[in-house]
Design an enzyme around this catalytic site. Structure first.
Site, PDB file in Angstrom:
ATOM      1  N   ALA A  66       0.842  -1.001  -0.183  1.00 58.45           N
ATOM      2  CA  ALA A  66      -0.143  -0.149   0.186  1.00 58.45           C
ATOM      3  C   ALA A  66       1.076   1.179  -0.033  1.00 58.45           C
ATOM      4  O   ALA A  66       2.011   1.068   0.360  1.00 58.45           O
ATOM      5  CB  ALA A  66      -0.867  -0.002   1.284  1.00 58.45           C
ATOM      6  N   GLY A 109       0.531  -4.915   0.642  1.00 56.18           N
ATOM      7  CA  GLY A 109      -0.642  -5.071   0.053  1.00 56.18           C
ATOM      8  C   GLY A 109      -0.487  -5.746  -1.185  1.00 56.18           C
ATOM      9  O   GLY A 109      -1.192  -6.184  -2.202  1.00 56.18           O
ATOM     10  N   GLU A 112      -0.788  -9.249  -0.650  1.00 58.98           N
ATOM     11  CA  GLU A 112      -2.285  -9.204  -0.453  1.00 58.98           C
ATOM     12  C   GLU A 112      -3.072  -9.381  -1.694  1.00 58.98           C
ATOM     13  O   GLU A 112      -3.990 -10.216  -2.076  1.00 58.98           O
ATOM     14  CB  GLU A 112      -2.691  -8.282   0.690  1.00 58.98           C
ATOM     15  CG  GLU A 112      -2.029  -8.509   2.133  1.00 58.98           C
ATOM     16  CD  GLU A 112      -2.180  -7.444   2.961  1.00 58.98           C
ATOM     17  OE1 GLU A 112      -1.569  -6.100   2.496  1.00 58.98           O
ATOM     18  OE2 GLU A 112      -2.813  -7.407   3.982  1.00 58.98           O
ATOM     19  N   GLU A 132       4.561  -5.069   7.410  1.00 58.73           N
ATOM     20  CA  GLU A 132       3.867  -3.939   7.882  1.00 58.73           C
ATOM     21  C   GLU A 132       4.617  -3.683   9.308  1.00 58.73           C
ATOM     22  O   GLU A 132       4.385  -2.560   9.828  1.00 58.73           O
ATOM     23  CB  GLU A 132       2.360  -4.085   7.955  1.00 58.73           C
ATOM     24  CG  GLU A 132       1.879  -4.109   6.398  1.00 58.73           C
ATOM     25  CD  GLU A 132       1.541  -5.249   5.563  1.00 58.73           C
ATOM     26  OE1 GLU A 132       2.633  -6.243   6.220  1.00 58.73           O
ATOM     27  OE2 GLU A 132       1.051  -5.289   4.656  1.00 58.73           O
TER      28      GLU A 132
END
Ligand code: CAA
Length: 258
Positions: A66, A109, A112, A132
């Site tokens: 992200a 992300g 993911e 993260e």
């Protein structure tokens, strides 16, 4: 087709291609990327002329996570009220089979996003991880759930709690990756797999995906009931008659997707 800000799209035969295209940020997934990917995938999904979708990035990065710079100053309330990452649920819900073709970094992300796909093909250069924890947060696009289901609790816990990255062969051994291929062959191989899938009957592809989803989301008894219903329903399609007639007549089936 629509022009997008952060992705490139192309239709080749019956396959829709989505290429993440923010090279300056190693394809970090900001809100615009989410909007673009979700829009393109949803459009491909609604098109009966498309039987498989490939999502890929660059040689250096599938996606490095992200977008940290976009998130940095947000409050918890901002994240909740803005439904940050919420749109990805629509990507994960597409019925068309999706192949992630991963080269380079698939972190946070990015890992993911790959795990929202049905098949993960990895270049031998791929690196997967959920780092993260190094940012003082945790995975927020499904990592604590999908990684545990993909590789088991203990392997997932080591990755999520330490932030360690794993290479393609470790990811394959762990069950995260469907298959590893030489980096120079990744896109060609993804295209071959996608073409193979896209030549099948769409109703049976939808049913196969939905039934396998049930394996992850329900009890085995419920999943088996779902599978029997879905299996039976396919006998009302012309493609089932065509597929079985083609077997008897010793020829290739020509599916019409109905
Ligand atoms: N968000 C925003 N920008 C990012 C980014 C990210 N996730 N990852 C890389 N970039 C940017 C860098 O800031 C840099 O931009 P500038 O040139 O403007 O400084 C550019 O991309 C190139 O990156 P690097 O210079 O860092 O490249 P490198 O080869 O030295 O390192 C890397 C590569 C190891 C992947 C490193 O970039 C990195 O660690 N990135 C962050 C990985 C990460 O923590 N991901 C998780 C994000 S949080 C998350 O994803 C939450 C969730 O669950 C949804």
């Amino acid at each position: 087709m629509t022009d997008y800000e952060t992705i490139l799209i192309e239709i080749r035969g019956r396959v829709g291609w989505i290429t993440l295209n923010r090279p300056e940020a190693l394809n970090a997934l900001n809100s615009q990327v989410m909007a673009d990917v979700v829009d393109a995938a949803t459009r491909f999904d609604a098109d009966d002329g498309i039987g498989a979708i490939v999502v890929t990035g660059s040689e250096r990065a599938f996606a490095a996570g992200a977008d940290i710079k976009e998130m940095e100053s947000k409050s918890g309330l901002d994240m909740l009220m803005g439904d940050h990452f919420g749109g990805w649920a629509r990507f994960a819900a597409v019925r068309t089979p999706v192949i992630a073709a991963v080269s380079g970094y698939a972190l946070g992300g990015g890992c993911e996003l790959a795990m929202m796909c049905d098949i993960i093909l990895a270049a031998d250069t791929a690196k997967f991880g959920q780092p993260e924890i190094n940012l003082g947060v945790i995975p927020g696009m499904g990592g604590t759930q999908r990684l545990v289901r993909a590789v088991g609790y203990y392997k997932a816990a080591e990755l999520v709690l330490t932030g360690r990255l794993m290479d393609a062969s470790e990811a394959e051994r762990a069950g995260l990756v469907s298959r590893v291929v030489p980096a120079s062959e990744l896109l060609e191989e993804a295209g071959r797999v996608a073409d193979t899938i896209a030549a099948k009957s769409l109703p049976s592809l939808y049913a196969a995906k939905a039934a396998m989803d049930a394996a992850l989301e329900t009890t085995q008894a419920e999943g088996l009931r779902f599978e029997r219903q879905a299996f039976a329903a396919l006998f009302d399609t012309e493609d089932q008659k065509e597929g079985m007639a083609a077997f008897r007549e010793k020829r290739a089936p020509a599916f019409g997707n109905h």
